[in-house]
Motif scaffolding. Structure first.
Motif, PDB file in Angstrom:
ATOM      1  N   UNK A 150      50.729  71.820   2.170  1.00  0.00           N
ATOM      2  CA  UNK A 150      49.318  71.921   1.802  1.00  0.00           C
ATOM      3  C   UNK A 150      48.497  70.835   2.500  1.00  0.00           C
ATOM      4  N   UNK A 151      49.061  69.617   2.612  1.00  0.00           N
ATOM      5  CA  UNK A 151      48.352  68.541   3.305  1.00  0.00           C
ATOM      6  C   UNK A 151      48.126  68.891   4.771  1.00  0.00           C
ATOM      7  N   UNK A 152      49.171  69.408   5.435  1.00  0.00           N
ATOM      8  CA  UNK A 152      49.028  69.760   6.844  1.00  0.00           C
ATOM      9  C   UNK A 152      48.035  70.874   7.058  1.00  0.00           C
ATOM     10  N   UNK A 153      48.134  71.932   6.244  1.00  0.00           N
ATOM     11  CA  UNK A 153      47.195  73.047   6.379  1.00  0.00           C
ATOM     12  C   UNK A 153      45.767  72.572   6.075  1.00  0.00           C
ATOM     13  N   UNK A 154      45.625  71.735   5.048  1.00  0.00           N
ATOM     14  CA  UNK A 154      44.302  71.220   4.709  1.00  0.00           C
ATOM     15  C   UNK A 154      43.719  70.360   5.809  1.00  0.00           C
ATOM     16  N   UNK A 155      44.562  69.526   6.434  1.00  0.00           N
ATOM     17  CA  UNK A 155      44.077  68.691   7.532  1.00  0.00           C
ATOM     18  C   UNK A 155      43.663  69.545   8.717  1.00  0.00           C
ATOM     19  N   UNK A 156      44.465  70.574   9.047  1.00  0.00           N
ATOM     20  CA  UNK A 156      44.120  71.451  10.162  1.00  0.00           C
ATOM     21  C   UNK A 156      42.817  72.209   9.873  1.00  0.00           C
ATOM     22  N   UNK A 157      42.688  72.720   8.631  1.00  0.00           N
ATOM     23  CA  UNK A 157      41.470  73.447   8.276  1.00  0.00           C
ATOM     24  C   UNK A 157      40.258  72.531   8.303  1.00  0.00           C
ATOM     25  N   UNK A 158      40.410  71.308   7.759  1.00  0.00           N
ATOM     26  CA  UNK A 158      39.284  70.365   7.757  1.00  0.00           C
ATOM     27  C   UNK A 158      38.882  69.995   9.175  1.00  0.00           C
ATOM     28  N   UNK A 159      39.877  69.776  10.047  1.00  0.00           N
ATOM     29  CA  UNK A 159      39.586  69.422  11.435  1.00  0.00           C
ATOM     30  C   UNK A 159      38.827  70.542  12.126  1.00  0.00           C
ATOM     31  N   UNK A 160      39.274  71.780  11.942  1.00  0.00           N
ATOM     32  CA  UNK A 160      38.597  72.899  12.601  1.00  0.00           C
ATOM     33  C   UNK A 160      37.210  73.151  12.009  1.00  0.00           C
ATOM     34  N   UNK A 161      37.073  73.007  10.698  1.00  0.00           N
ATOM     35  CA  UNK A 161      35.753  73.184  10.092  1.00  0.00           C
ATOM     36  C   UNK A 161      34.766  72.137  10.594  1.00  0.00           C
TER      37      UNK A 161
END
Length: 499
Positions: A150-161
């Motif tokens: 969840x941390x990795x997916x959240x970081x990737x999503x936050x970075x792209x957003x």
């Protein structure tokens, strides 16, 4: 042609085929202050590849690192996280416990009452318990892998957003800079830059995934141990040759440093302490005013009441010698660097080396060349302390306004007059900041210099570290701290009116 039409055409040249979209986005961003809500879908989907294609390098590298970090966290979680190593340890403990159990049974079959049988039985029981605990920890770590996912997916999503939300703003700022530069070749979407970023990601992402899929793949860096030993032998021979070649000069240098240090140390320790204390307080009052005078009085009282007076004077003598030599070399060298850019370009890498090299590393050649003792400690301190005064002096000289120099030259000022009456006084604040930093850097070397025979307060801190004497170490460290504060306040207070 109107300004609006020229701007629209410039935007079309800058962004290429997506001109209408960026014209609307840039217009909205330019009409309002602060952040204007805007979302770039292409930047969201392509990420660093889009930033590279638009040549927005200041944002490309941070977002690339954020994306790669997210991939690392996701791959780490999908490969089992810490549970892999913990499960391997649990398996090792279980195998060892089974072997120990067999040994205990064999010993019990021979003599159940023997000490060996009892010891092996206890060891087997302890290993079984340790294996059970390790297995439980591994299962818990396996259960927690979802959190890392969840941390990795959240970081990737936050970075792209974030890339999608700020890309138009970054592109608009890049467009304004592009119009000022007037370089038409830097407009449009750069396919080579985007392709280079895509290749970089195509290499790094699979490498990360493979490394976690098979953790032994990149476990060891390929190297040849003989290279290390041969390089070390070559350096040993080089240092020995240099030490033999410079021995006469090293003897003379250490003798000169010892003479200066001995003079300062005898002046501070042999003179009655009331005289030294009165002089220090008078200097503090004269140079920095009543507040620093009061601070100095409290600091000196602390040193005297806790028995650190003599060692603090030894430290001040060591510091004074090192700082005097550093300043005597550093200010002229900084002036030369401020006047001559070629000299500055040559000196700057040396200063970087002197500041970044760990002190414990360059203690080795210092000891090889100058032996162990106070002169070696002073030389090591000079190497560590001289860069600030050189850098800040060069900065002060380089930042003297040209109009001031031109006015002095117009009135017939000579080069010496220009240096002494114009450049140095104008650069004095920067030079004094460099002097203060050099003094503090020299004082920070007190403990390290104690390792090679320098006495003073650093010796007490070193003994406290060796014997885990926390209280004694804190008291000696506080004594070094008050010395540093007093010296910094006196030097920084120079030129202030006394109260």
């Amino acid at each position: 042609m109107s300004e609006g039409t020229a701007r629209e055409q410039a935007i079309d040249r800058f962004v290429g085929s997506n001109g209408p979209y960026y014209r609307r986005a840039f217009k909205t961003i330019g009409e309002r202050k602060g952040y204007v809500p805007s979302f770039n879908v292409a930047a969201f989907l392509l990420g660093p590849i889009w930033l590279s294609g638009r040549r927005i390098w200041s944002a490309f590298w941070p977002f690339l690192i954020a994306d790669l970090l997210a991939v690392v966290i996701i791959a780490y979680a999908l490969s089992g996280g810490d549970s892999v190593d913990l499960a391997a340890r649990a398996n090792q403990l279980e195998d060892l416990a089974a072997r120990r159990q067999v040994e205990a049974q064999d010993a019990s079959a021979q003599n159940a009452a023997s000490n060996l049988a009892k010891s092996l039985s206890r060891s087997a029981t302890a290993l079984q318990q340790a294996a059970a605990d390790a297995r439980e920890t591994a299962e818990q770590a396996q259960a927690d892998t979802w959190l890392f996912t969840a941390m990795g997916v959240g970081l990737l999503a936050a970075s792209r957003l974030l890339q999608g939300a700020f890309s138009n703003h970054l592109a608009e700022r890049r467009f304004r800079a592009w119009r000022l530069e007037g370089d038409a070749a830097k407009g449009g979407f750069s396919l080579p830059s985007a392709a280079a970023a895509a290749v970089l990601l195509a290499v790094l992402v699979p490498t990360v995934l493979l490394s976690f899929a098979d953790r032994t793949l990149f476990q060891a860096v390929p190297s040849d141990p003989t290279w290390n030993s041969r390089a070390a032998e070559w350096l040993d021979g080089l240092i020995a040759a240099i030490s033999f070649a410079v021995r006469p000069a090293a003897i003379g240098l250490t003798a000169g440093i010892s003479a200066v240090l001995g003079l300062m140390e005898n002046a501070l320790t042999a003179t009655p302490w009331p005289v030294v204390m009165a002089l220090i307080l008078a200097v503090a009052w004269q140079l920095a005013g009543f507040r620093v005078f009061l601070l100095t009085f409290v600091a000196i009282s602390y040193l005297a009441l806790l028995g650190y007076w003599e060692k603090s004077m030894q430290t001040v003598a060591l510091l004074g010698t090192a700082a005097f030599i550093s300043i005597a070399i550093g200010i002229p060298l900084g002036v030369l660097c401020g006047y001559n850019k070629r000299v500055a370009a040559f000196i700057r890498p040396l200063l970087d080396f002197m500041q970044t090299m760990p002190a414990f590393v360059y203690l080795i050649p210092v000891i090889a060349l100058f032996g162990i003792g106070k002169p070696s400690g002073i030389i090591a301190t000079i190497i560590f302390g001289i860069p600030p005064v050189v850098r800040l002096t060069a900065l002060g000289i380089a930042n003297v306004p040209p109009s001031v120099r031109e006015a002095a030259i117009a009135f017939g000022a000579s080069r010496l007059f220009l240096l002494l009456k114009v450049d140095l006084p104008t650069a004095a604040p920067s030079i004094m900041a460099g002097v203060s930093q050099t003094i503090l850097m020299c004082l920070s070397m007190v403990v390290i210099a104690a390792l090679i025979g320098a006495k003073g307060l650093g010796e007490d801190v070193l003994h406290a570290l060796q014997y885990a004497a926390q209280g004694q170490g804190l008291l000696a460290g506080l004594a070094i701290l008050v010395c540093a504060i007093v010296l910094d306040r006196i030097v920084q207070g120079r030129g202030r009116p006394s109260h």
